[in-house]
Design a protein around this motif. Sequence first.
Motif, PDB file in Angstrom:
ATOM      1  N   ASP A  70      57.650  98.265  79.923  1.00 46.03           N
ATOM      2  CA  ASP A  70      58.834  99.121  79.936  1.00 46.03           C
ATOM      3  C   ASP A  70      59.069  99.593  78.513  1.00 46.03           C
ATOM      4  O   ASP A  70      59.003  98.796  77.568  1.00 46.03           O
ATOM      5  N   THR A  71      59.365 100.873  78.345  1.00 43.82           N
ATOM      6  CA  THR A  71      59.545 101.391  76.983  1.00 43.82           C
ATOM      7  C   THR A  71      60.698 100.713  76.254  1.00 43.82           C
ATOM      8  O   THR A  71      60.677 100.606  75.025  1.00 43.82           O
ATOM      9  N   ASN A  72      61.704 100.240  76.995  1.00 43.46           N
ATOM     10  CA  ASN A  72      62.836  99.597  76.315  1.00 43.46           C
ATOM     11  C   ASN A  72      62.501  98.195  75.822  1.00 43.46           C
ATOM     12  O   ASN A  72      63.348  97.528  75.223  1.00 43.46           O
ATOM     13  N   GLU A  73      61.279  97.745  76.058  1.00 44.05           N
ATOM     14  CA  GLU A  73      60.814  96.492  75.476  1.00 44.05           C
ATOM     15  C   GLU A  73      60.287  96.703  74.065  1.00 44.05           C
ATOM     16  O   GLU A  73      59.933  95.745  73.375  1.00 44.05           O
ATOM     17  N   THR A  74      60.202  97.967  73.640  1.00 42.10           N
ATOM     18  CA  THR A  74      59.789  98.300  72.277  1.00 42.10           C
ATOM     19  C   THR A  74      61.016  98.710  71.473  1.00 42.10           C
ATOM     20  O   THR A  74      62.034  99.123  72.030  1.00 42.10           O
ATOM     21  N   LEU A  80      65.822 104.853  71.969  1.00 36.26           N
ATOM     22  CA  LEU A  80      65.879 106.025  72.836  1.00 36.26           C
ATOM     23  C   LEU A  80      66.705 105.747  74.087  1.00 36.26           C
ATOM     24  O   LEU A  80      67.451 106.616  74.561  1.00 36.26           O
ATOM     25  N   GLU A  81      66.600 104.554  74.611  1.00 34.66           N
ATOM     26  CA  GLU A  81      67.394 104.203  75.785  1.00 34.66           C
ATOM     27  C   GLU A  81      68.887 104.190  75.434  1.00 34.66           C
ATOM     28  O   GLU A  81      69.725 104.641  76.224  1.00 34.66           O
ATOM     29  N   GLU A  82      69.226 103.694  74.244  1.00 33.79           N
ATOM     30  CA  GLU A  82      70.625 103.669  73.822  1.00 33.79           C
ATOM     31  C   GLU A  82      71.199 105.073  73.701  1.00 33.79           C
ATOM     32  O   GLU A  82      72.374 105.307  73.965  1.00 33.79           O
ATOM     33  N   VAL A 428      56.773  97.589  68.040  1.00 29.47           N
ATOM     34  CA  VAL A 428      57.546  98.715  67.502  1.00 29.47           C
ATOM     35  C   VAL A 428      57.570  99.861  68.509  1.00 29.47           C
ATOM     36  O   VAL A 428      58.580 100.569  68.636  1.00 29.47           O
ATOM     37  N   GLY A 429      56.481 100.039  69.240  1.00 27.42           N
ATOM     38  CA  GLY A 429      56.389 101.136  70.202  1.00 27.42           C
ATOM     39  C   GLY A 429      55.459 102.235  69.747  1.00 27.42           C
ATOM     40  O   GLY A 429      55.209 103.200  70.480  1.00 27.42           O
ATOM     41  N   MET A 430      54.909 102.109  68.543  1.00 26.46           N
ATOM     42  CA  MET A 430      54.033 103.142  67.995  1.00 26.46           C
ATOM     43  C   MET A 430      52.801 103.344  68.883  1.00 26.46           C
ATOM     44  O   MET A 430      52.384 104.471  69.130  1.00 26.46           O
ATOM     45  N   LYS A 431      52.245 102.250  69.372  1.00 28.60           N
ATOM     46  CA  LYS A 431      51.038 102.341  70.193  1.00 28.60           C
ATOM     47  C   LYS A 431      51.289 103.131  71.467  1.00 28.60           C
ATOM     48  O   LYS A 431      50.411 103.848  71.952  1.00 28.60           O
ATOM     49  N   TYR A 432      52.490 103.013  72.023  1.00 29.66           N
ATOM     50  CA  TYR A 432      52.775 103.645  73.307  1.00 29.66           C
ATOM     51  C   TYR A 432      53.242 105.087  73.182  1.00 29.66           C
ATOM     52  O   TYR A 432      53.030 105.893  74.074  1.00 29.66           O
ATOM     53  N   PHE A 433      53.872 105.421  72.068  1.00 27.47           N
ATOM     54  CA  PHE A 433      54.467 106.747  71.936  1.00 27.47           C
ATOM     55  C   PHE A 433      53.634 107.727  71.110  1.00 27.47           C
ATOM     56  O   PHE A 433      53.935 108.923  71.094  1.00 27.47           O
ATOM     57  N   GLU A 434      52.609 107.254  70.400  1.00 32.20           N
ATOM     58  CA  GLU A 434      51.935 108.145  69.456  1.00 32.20           C
ATOM     59  C   GLU A 434      51.052 109.180  70.137  1.00 32.20           C
ATOM     60  O   GLU A 434      50.619 110.144  69.516  1.00 32.20           O
TER      61      GLU A 434
END
Length: 566
Positions: A70-74, A80-82, A428-434
């Motif tokens: 889930d993206t909110n785990e990053t 972004l969820e906030e 951090v989420g970099m791997k998923y969003f880049e």
Amino acid sequence: MLRRSILLFISLLFLFFFVACSNAEDTSTNDDQEDTTSDNDSESDESVEMDKTPVTFHYFNAGSPGNDIDTNETRIGKLLEEETGVNFKIEHLVGDLNTKIGVMVASGDYPDVIVPDSAIDILLDAEAFIPLNDLLEEHGPNILEMYGDYLHMFTHDDGNIYYIPFGPTINEFVPDPNINQGAFWIQRGILKENGYPEVKTLEEYLALIEEYAEDNPQIDGMDVIPFTGLTYDWRFFTFSNIPNHLAGYPNDGGVMVDMDTHEASVYADSEHAKRYLKELNDLNAKGLLDQELFIANYDEYLAKLSSGRVLGFFDYGWQFGQARTALREAGNPDREYVPLPIVFDGVEKDQYLDPPTFTSNRGVGITVNAENPERIIQYWDKLITEEYQKLVMWGFEGEHFEVGDDGRYYRTDEQIELLNKEEVREEVGMKYFEWYWPRLNGSFSDGNAVEPGRQPEVALAAYTDSDKEYLDAYGINTFSELFARPDDRPWYPTWSANIDQGSDVQIFQQRTDELLRRHYPRITLADPADFEKEWEDFVTEYRKLDVEAYENFFTEVVKDRINGEW
């Protein structure tokens, strides 16, 4: 299509202009009316306030393997969820792409968002994606601004936008100091043992590998694999593209484009292809070719590279980053791979480095099953801002990068080491969003590169002592300096042309793919005495297809793009 896009854009500009003028005249009549308008504006702002009710959308990524999350785990996803209330449950492809997409189409049961990669035409033909035009106008101002110069490139003939491609170049184009595109890769230790020789031709490259394999039949107790490649599923293009690169052309897909006449011609049955397959056939006869070359899946391929027992291979750097990281973490730099711009003897200049480009026929779309698609667009619109793109690409200031007195971004040795850890990039989420989301290329408005790897300060600081030893030996500062500068190709890449599902061109590509997958392995693995026969069998079958029509189609694509029409 371009003319229609321009007319639409101009019409919208006039509409906004007249509405703005009308509002200005209305609000400047008298004081009473100004007060009324102010109240109305306040009420209007409240009525269009973003809905932040928590919601989770299903996001299917068919473009790469990975951990479902889930993206909110990053950290970035949580921010972004906030701001939007939106979370995405990311699912990655397992198994065959076309089978997975085919099941979706047959059932009509789609995830909310899909990155279909090479199966994008199947979903477009099934009308699985919704048009995004109105949603972008109302909820995606940042997307429209960032993609402004490219909108016509992915607007379809019916005037609709069905998906958002990845990576428009904004501001200045920044070349990659390292190699993330195509190259022949070789273990660094082989070059070191041979005194860092200049290696330009395929013959020189293979001779080095053969000699090393004879002297070193095993590495760390494992049998060496002198040469391998990637042929699994849709990635078969990695293998079939090689003759084109050896002939001194960039990855324009199934054709090579003459720089003078701008005519496109196929190379699948060319002398370039025959010459390369003959080299592989000879390698196989000597026992130097990976016997699993045509049967290994993608994960097995990466595992082989990560083991350090593969001496050489051709690939695009972006496809085996996981293996490169694993080898660096293993701590034996002689087993790491370095790229070489290998060409056929007689070819004057390589063209491995991509010219500035925009890939318009890949992207992420919202499906007909998605409820409240405006919230997805709002999320993407927030993600595309410089604020979030800097988080995605660079991380958090003071933790993952620093800012010098001159405003330039850089990373310390500790930060570089930190971000070499996959778990950190995932957290951090970099791997998923880049990638696989709306994103940017080029440079930010402050002049810093969007991608840290393209920032000279970062590239130089990230080099290890072993990297520097290699670079110093060849008298260069970055790995890309071994490669020729890309020629200007305003049509590049032709493979991004929109091809209608079921059209003659699409059918030609499908049948060509089937022929290559069937005949190239036979030719490569044949007894040398049967090579010519296997080659001629392939050429006979290939020439039964309408090659001329295919070449004419892409010649027209090239000429249209030179004239500014996409």
